[in-house]
Design an enzyme around this catalytic site. Structure first.
Site, PDB file in Angstrom:
ATOM      1  N   ALA A 260      34.337  47.706  33.323  1.00  0.00           N
ATOM      2  CA  ALA A 260      33.953  49.106  33.164  1.00  0.00           C
ATOM      3  C   ALA A 260      32.561  49.333  32.595  1.00  0.00           C
ATOM      4  O   ALA A 260      31.940  50.359  32.879  1.00  0.00           O
ATOM      5  CB  ALA A 260      34.975  49.810  32.279  1.00  0.00           C
ATOM      6  N   GLY A 263      29.891  52.128  31.699  1.00  0.00           N
ATOM      7  CA  GLY A 263      30.800  53.249  31.557  1.00  0.00           C
ATOM      8  C   GLY A 263      30.538  54.485  32.380  1.00  0.00           C
ATOM      9  O   GLY A 263      31.180  55.513  32.156  1.00  0.00           O
ATOM     10  N   GLY A 264      29.637  54.435  33.357  1.00  0.00           N
ATOM     11  CA  GLY A 264      29.389  55.614  34.173  1.00  0.00           C
ATOM     12  C   GLY A 264      30.621  56.083  34.922  1.00  0.00           C
ATOM     13  O   GLY A 264      30.933  57.283  34.970  1.00  0.00           O
ATOM     14  N   LYS A 265      31.347  55.133  35.505  1.00  0.00           N
ATOM     15  CA  LYS A 265      32.559  55.495  36.256  1.00  0.00           C
ATOM     16  C   LYS A 265      33.698  55.862  35.316  1.00  0.00           C
ATOM     17  O   LYS A 265      34.509  56.739  35.629  1.00  0.00           O
ATOM     18  CB  LYS A 265      32.947  54.336  37.188  1.00  0.00           C
ATOM     19  CG  LYS A 265      31.882  54.039  38.235  1.00  0.00           C
ATOM     20  CD  LYS A 265      32.248  52.828  39.072  1.00  0.00           C
ATOM     21  CE  LYS A 265      31.125  52.471  40.030  1.00  0.00           C
ATOM     22  NZ  LYS A 265      29.889  52.042  39.328  1.00  0.00           N
ATOM     23  N   ASP A 321      34.888  47.518  39.805  1.00  0.00           N
ATOM     24  CA  ASP A 321      33.459  47.390  40.117  1.00  0.00           C
ATOM     25  C   ASP A 321      33.083  45.957  39.739  1.00  0.00           C
ATOM     26  O   ASP A 321      32.712  45.671  38.607  1.00  0.00           O
ATOM     27  CB  ASP A 321      32.657  48.411  39.321  1.00  0.00           C
ATOM     28  CG  ASP A 321      31.183  48.427  39.696  1.00  0.00           C
ATOM     29  OD1 ASP A 321      30.769  47.597  40.526  1.00  0.00           O
ATOM     30  OD2 ASP A 321      30.435  49.259  39.159  1.00  0.00           O
ATOM     31  N   CYS A 374      27.695  46.556  43.805  1.00  0.00           N
ATOM     32  CA  CYS A 374      26.334  47.057  44.039  1.00  0.00           C
ATOM     33  C   CYS A 374      25.517  45.966  44.740  1.00  0.00           C
ATOM     34  O   CYS A 374      24.390  45.662  44.354  1.00  0.00           O
ATOM     35  CB  CYS A 374      25.677  47.487  42.741  1.00  0.00           C
ATOM     36  SG  CYS A 374      25.598  46.211  41.457  1.00  0.00           S
TER      37      CYS A 374
END
Length: 446
Positions: A260, A263-265, A321, A374
């Protein structure tokens, strides 16, 4: 003595020398140790004792050096008949940083050359080659237009060969060239907001993107902008915000955000009202996540654990992610192109498979699993999902519809997965165009 050991300022330094010294040190250490530019700069900056303007200059020089490293190295090599001298200490990083200024930054040629010469004098090994460095840099200044024209004719000049081959094989040579050219541009800066995206776009003089992210026109310091201190928004690339749209979190749903940090998501999920568990194996990175959530006034359960073995009651949805080569972020982090390799990609692929298997066990029947990276490398995206579906017949792909991501059908591949490419999303200017290279697939457990 490595250039990094010479980075600290002294009272007798000429104006501009400490910033250039730090930039050369960062270039040297990143290339030698194959470590992150941001992490290296963050570690070296406190001891350098620079004013904010000089720190910004050092960062600009280092980032530009990596963004155009292929062009810079080619130009230097062409003008050194016998190649770079051996046992010359910081000669190469000093010239690389100086060439970045001469060729690409709004820095007077004489300042870049004169300060580079001072730097060469500081180490006995490079001091022997002051005359060579002086002649080379002055020649680069005279021949700047020819160097730039030659580089413009070769989009792959600033791309390592393995990446150029990978992108050409995956997307075709024309698309690969467009990716390479987009990576030469300064990246845009996007934010996600908790509410009222249109209102915040107007307040911040931003562009409201079709996906709901806001792209800032201003280059002003982020922390000085309205709404930052109040926790109204956070920095997040528009492409990186898409996977949460595939989750479509509902208030009260239990959702795990795996890997995580920073922490944007997690913030997106929490802002939607979900009950979020944010998991990462790195305690320092989770500390940053916790600080970000505190500023935003959002909450999540934070767990430090290895996601490949972590057990918990199954969730309504899981977002993974996964760690990857990060080649989709090269525009913002140009050092990635020069610090990652095919071996890194393949090594990370094995970890991604284990993480996917672990995440699958955390999804309840009927629940959603969104896998994303990404990376522009299909081995870390499309191939991982195909292999996962073969191992786990209890999951099936749930294709993405264009309306879920702002009607941007160009970002959806033939399988129904998200595949963003850096040249997509045209904008008002080159800087305000494009986004990161991202892959995301939504899987449903039967």
């Amino acid at each position: 003595m490595p250039a990094s050991e010479q980075a600290n300022a002294t009272p007798s330094d000429a104006p501009g020398l400490p910033a250039r010294r730090l930039a050369a040190s960062v270039v040297d250490e990143v290339l030698r140790a194959r470590v992150s530019l941001d992490e290296t700069l963050e570690r070296l900056l406190p001891a350098a004792g620079l004013e904010p303007a000089d720190a910004a200059l050092a960062r600009a020089i280092a980032i530009t050096a990596f963004r155009r490293l292929g062009t810079i190295q080619h130009a230097i090599d062409e003008r050194l008949d016998r190649g770079s001298p051996r046992n010359s200490g910081p000669f190469e990083p000093i010239l690389t940083a100086a060439a970045a200024q001469i060729l690409f930054l709004d820095v007077p040629d004489h300042a870049a050359v004169d300060i580079a010469i001072r730097q060469l004098h500081e180490d006995p090994r490079s001091a022997r080659y002051v005359a060579l460095g002086n002649a080379l840099l002055r020649r680069l200044a005279r021949e700047r237009e020819a160097v730039l024209a030659e580089a413009q004719a070769d989009p792959f000049r600033d791309v390592p060969e393995w990446l150029a081959e990978s992108w050409s094989a995956a997307y075709g040579e024309e698309a690969a060239r467009a990716i390479a050219l987009s990576h030469r541009e300064e990246p845009p800066l996007d934010i996600s907001v908790k509410a009222d995206a249109a209102g915040w776009a107007q307040k911040l003089d931003g562009v409201l993107l079709p996906t709901g992210s806001i792209r800032l026109r201003s280059r002003q310091s982020i922390t000085d902008l309205p709404g930052f201190a109040d926790g109204a928004w956070w920095v997040q690339d528009a492409a990186a915000a898409l996977p949460v749209r595939l989750i479509a979190p509902a208030p009260g749903e239990r959702i795990a955000d795996i890997c995580a940090a920073p922490g944007g998501k997690t913030a997106q999920l929490a802002a939607a009202g979900a009950s979020v568990t944010a998991l990462d194996r790195s305690a320092p990175r989770l500390k940053r996540l916790k600080a970000n959530l505190a500023r935003l006034g959002l909450e999540a359960e934070i767990v430090t654990a290895d996601a490949t073995t972590w057990k918990a009651e199954p969730f309504d949805a899981v977002l993974l992610d996964a760690p990857c080569s990060a080649t989709g972020t090269i525009r913002r982090h140009p050092d990635v192109a020069w610090t990652k390799s095919e071996e890194d990609r393949d090594r990370l692929g094995a970890l991604q498979a284990r993480l996917l298997d672990g995440a699958a066990a955390l999804v309840k029947p009927g629940g959603r699993l969104v896998y994303c990276t990404c990376s522009l490398e299909p081995q870390e995206g499309e191939a991982q999902v195909e292999a996962f579906l073969a191992r786990h017949p209890q999951f099936h792909r749930s294709p993405v519809s264009a309306h879920e991501i702002g009607d941007l059908a160009v970002a959806i591949d033939a399988r129904g997965d998200i595949r963003t490419l850096p040249p997509q999303l045209p904008g008002e200017t080159p800087r305000l165009s494009g986004w990161a290279g991202f892959y995301a697939s939504r899987l449903i457990r039967l």
